[in-house]
Scaffold this motif. Structure first.
Motif, short mmCIF file in Angstrom:
data_model
loop_
_atom_site.label_atom_id
_atom_site.label_comp_id
_atom_site.label_asym_id
_atom_site.label_seq_id
_atom_site.Cartn_x
_atom_site.Cartn_y
_atom_site.Cartn_z
N THR A 74 56.14 -42.23 -44.93
CA THR A 74 56.07 -41.17 -45.67
C THR A 74 55.07 -40.12 -45.26
OG1 THR A 74 57.28 -42.06 -47.46
CG2 THR A 74 55.67 -40.23 -47.90
N ALA A 75 53.92 -40.88 -45.01
CA ALA A 75 52.86 -40.20 -44.47
C ALA A 75 53.09 -39.43 -43.04
CB ALA A 75 51.56 -41.33 -44.22
N GLU A 78 55.20 -36.18 -43.93
CA GLU A 78 54.20 -35.46 -44.79
C GLU A 78 53.50 -34.52 -43.60
OE1 GLU A 78 54.72 -34.13 -47.73
OE2 GLU A 78 56.46 -35.36 -47.93
N ARG A 81 55.45 -32.10 -41.84
CA ARG A 81 55.78 -31.25 -42.96
C ARG A 81 54.62 -30.13 -43.08
NH1 ARG A 81 58.20 -33.84 -47.10
NH2 ARG A 81 60.25 -33.34 -46.35
N ASP A 82 53.48 -30.64 -43.15
CA ASP A 82 52.02 -29.92 -43.21
C ASP A 82 51.87 -28.89 -41.74
OD1 ASP A 82 51.68 -31.07 -45.81
OD2 ASP A 82 50.20 -32.12 -44.88
N GLY A 90 63.53 -31.58 -45.43
CA GLY A 90 63.36 -32.86 -44.81
C GLY A 90 64.04 -32.76 -43.09
#
Length: 144
Positions: A74-75, A78, A81-82, A90
């Motif tokens: 997840t990290a 993310e 994504r950032d 996704g």
């Protein structure tokens, strides 16, 4: 890895020598791929996520098959994504697809260097010799 393999003496046996040469070429390409990823600022787990998404595999499915802890995956997602590599849906964003394409293009360019030392006739002979093997490998891949 390429540099490490270069320290191994060339085998006398023709099959072992072919295997060693193929290993050198494979690792040369792999080292170039790592360099291309670094140019794009893509880390190891991010590279796997890029590949999974490019293959239409959800990143969380990739992580589950490779036993990554959910929080770690997840990290990574993310963070990507950032940075704009993954969209809100996704999947790869346009920026992510472009980064993946730049990595693959630079990898191909770097991998071509050893073949540039061959004369055109030698390159043609090599391609003719390897084409039947490539056809068999691709057929086996499609059958799996």
């Amino acid at each position: 890895m390429y540099a490490a393999l270069r320290t191994i003496p060339l085998p006398d046996d023709v099959v072992a020598r072919l295997f060693h040469a193929a290993s050198l070429l494979r690792e040369h390409r792999g080292d170039g791929h790592i360099a291309a990823l670094m140019v794009e600022g893509v880390g190891g787990l991010e590279a796997h996520v890029l590949l999974a998404l490019d293959m239409n595999m959800p990143a969380n499915k990739f992580g589950a098959s490779n036993h990554l802890p959910a929080a770690q995956l997840t990290a990574v997602i993310e963070g990507m994504r950032d940075r704009g590599l993954i969209g809100g849906d996704g999947w790869l964003s346009d920026q992510g697809r472009a980064a993946k394409q730049r990595v693959e293009s630079l990898t191909d360019d770097l991998a071509a260097r050893p073949y540039e030392s061959l004369e055109p006739g030698e390159l043609h002979e090599l391609m003719d010799a390897l084409e039947p093997l490539a056809t068999l490998l691709l057929a086996a891949q499609d059958g799996s």
